[in-house]
Design an enzyme around this catalytic site. Sequence first.
Site, PDB file in Angstrom:
ATOM      1  N   CYS A   2       0.804  -1.227   0.000  1.00 57.49           N
ATOM      2  CA  CYS A   2       0.000   0.000   0.000  1.00 57.49           C
ATOM      3  C   CYS A   2       0.844   1.287   0.000  1.00 57.49           C
ATOM      4  O   CYS A   2       1.426   1.631  -1.006  1.00 57.49           O
ATOM      5  CB  CYS A   2      -0.966  -0.040   1.175  1.00 57.49           C
ATOM      6  SG  CYS A   2      -2.378   1.020   0.941  1.00 57.49           S
ATOM      7  N   HIS A  33      -3.575  -5.657   2.645  1.00 55.49           N
ATOM      8  CA  HIS A  33      -3.187  -5.787   4.057  1.00 55.49           C
ATOM      9  C   HIS A  33      -3.722  -7.120   4.587  1.00 55.49           C
ATOM     10  O   HIS A  33      -4.437  -7.837   3.890  1.00 55.49           O
ATOM     11  CB  HIS A  33      -3.822  -4.664   4.882  1.00 55.49           C
ATOM     12  CG  HIS A  33      -3.411  -3.289   4.499  1.00 55.49           C
ATOM     13  ND1 HIS A  33      -2.180  -2.748   4.795  1.00 55.49           N
ATOM     14  CD2 HIS A  33      -4.091  -2.326   3.801  1.00 55.49           C
ATOM     15  CE1 HIS A  33      -2.121  -1.509   4.332  1.00 55.49           C
ATOM     16  NE2 HIS A  33      -3.253  -1.224   3.724  1.00 55.49           N
ATOM     17  N   ARG A  52     -13.025   5.778  -2.093  1.00 53.10           N
ATOM     18  CA  ARG A  52     -12.015   5.175  -1.206  1.00 53.10           C
ATOM     19  C   ARG A  52     -12.169   3.655  -1.324  1.00 53.10           C
ATOM     20  O   ARG A  52     -13.263   3.108  -1.257  1.00 53.10           O
ATOM     21  CB  ARG A  52     -12.202   5.640   0.243  1.00 53.10           C
ATOM     22  CG  ARG A  52     -11.075   5.139   1.106  1.00 53.10           C
ATOM     23  CD  ARG A  52     -10.772   5.962   2.344  1.00 53.10           C
ATOM     24  NE  ARG A  52      -9.561   5.396   2.950  1.00 53.10           N
ATOM     25  CZ  ARG A  52      -8.332   5.852   2.725  1.00 53.10           C
ATOM     26  NH1 ARG A  52      -8.163   6.904   1.954  1.00 53.10           N
ATOM     27  NH2 ARG A  52      -7.252   5.274   3.252  1.00 53.10           N
TER      28      ARG A  52
HETATM   29  N1  GLN Z   1      -2.181   6.855   2.561  1.00 48.68           N
HETATM   30  C1  GLN Z   1      -2.285   6.018   1.365  1.00 48.68           C
HETATM   31  C2  GLN Z   1      -3.705   6.024   0.779  1.00 48.68           C
HETATM   32  O1  GLN Z   1      -4.646   6.389   1.452  1.00 48.68           O
HETATM   33  C3  GLN Z   1      -1.888   4.581   1.691  1.00 48.68           C
HETATM   34  C4  GLN Z   1      -2.817   3.915   2.717  1.00 48.68           C
HETATM   35  C5  GLN Z   1      -2.321   2.574   3.215  1.00 48.68           C
HETATM   36  O2  GLN Z   1      -1.115   2.314   3.289  1.00 48.68           O
HETATM   37  N2  GLN Z   1      -3.272   1.693   3.621  1.00 48.68           N
HETATM   38  O3  GLN Z   1      -3.884   5.644  -0.369  1.00 48.68           O
END
Ligand code: GLN
Length: 247
Positions: A95, A196, A132
């Site tokens: 990520c 994740h 999102r």
């Molecule tokens: N901050 C980044 C985003 O929102 C990565 C988020 C994350 O590592 N889960 O895309």
Amino acid sequence: MDKLRILHMYPAMLDLYGDSGNVEILSYRCRMRGIETEVIKHDLGDKDTDFSGVDIVYLGGGADFEQQLLADDLLGLKDNIRKAYENGVYFLMICGGYQLMGQYYKDSNGKKIPGLGLFDYYTVASTNKRERCIGNIVVETTLGDKKYKVIGFENHGGQTTNVKTPFGKVLAGNGNEFASSVEGYTEKNVTATYLHGPLLSKNPRLADHIISYCMTRKTGQPYKPEQINDKLEAECRKVLLERLLKK
Ligand code: GLN
């Protein structure tokens, strides 16, 4: 044989959703095969981190704030990281760590965080809250010559594009962008993904694929990890795949 060395970058900052568990799982699965590991950590401000003899470079996920904080430190390591990548060291990035190895990450406040530029992809956070990417995700990838369903969960606003070689095809969830058909980025010594979980807890074959690559590179001989007891992982995967793929 000397230890398999894992360089864990920014463990104090890039550890969203327990991503550091991936380092524990790699170490455990190596130990179960009699392979000793050594975890070297690089945190913000550490000087003279020793990249020599590193076999795996690992970065977890992080919120926009942490990504901004560490961007300059990461850029200062550009030459060492590029050299490691070009020497075939394995890169596993989750990520936020994935995003920072590309051209740039434009965060949710429109601030452009320069990436290391190791890869051509780039990421722009969507300003549309509905875009999102949050939830369980299943990605079909190929490990060696076999297809494998990779299970995880995603939570990112970043929409990653210009991905020449995606990690896999999205079977459930979003992927590199909201409602995308592809997820992540891959090369022979790179797995970059939004998953994740931590990722490797639900995907033992991916963990063993990485160990196999690293040990083959290290010894110069093909290395196939012997089977270990993955009964629990298999049970967990069966339930999740039935639920997520409605099979
Ligand atoms: N901050 C980044 C985003 O929102 C990565 C988020 C994350 O590592 N889960 O895309």
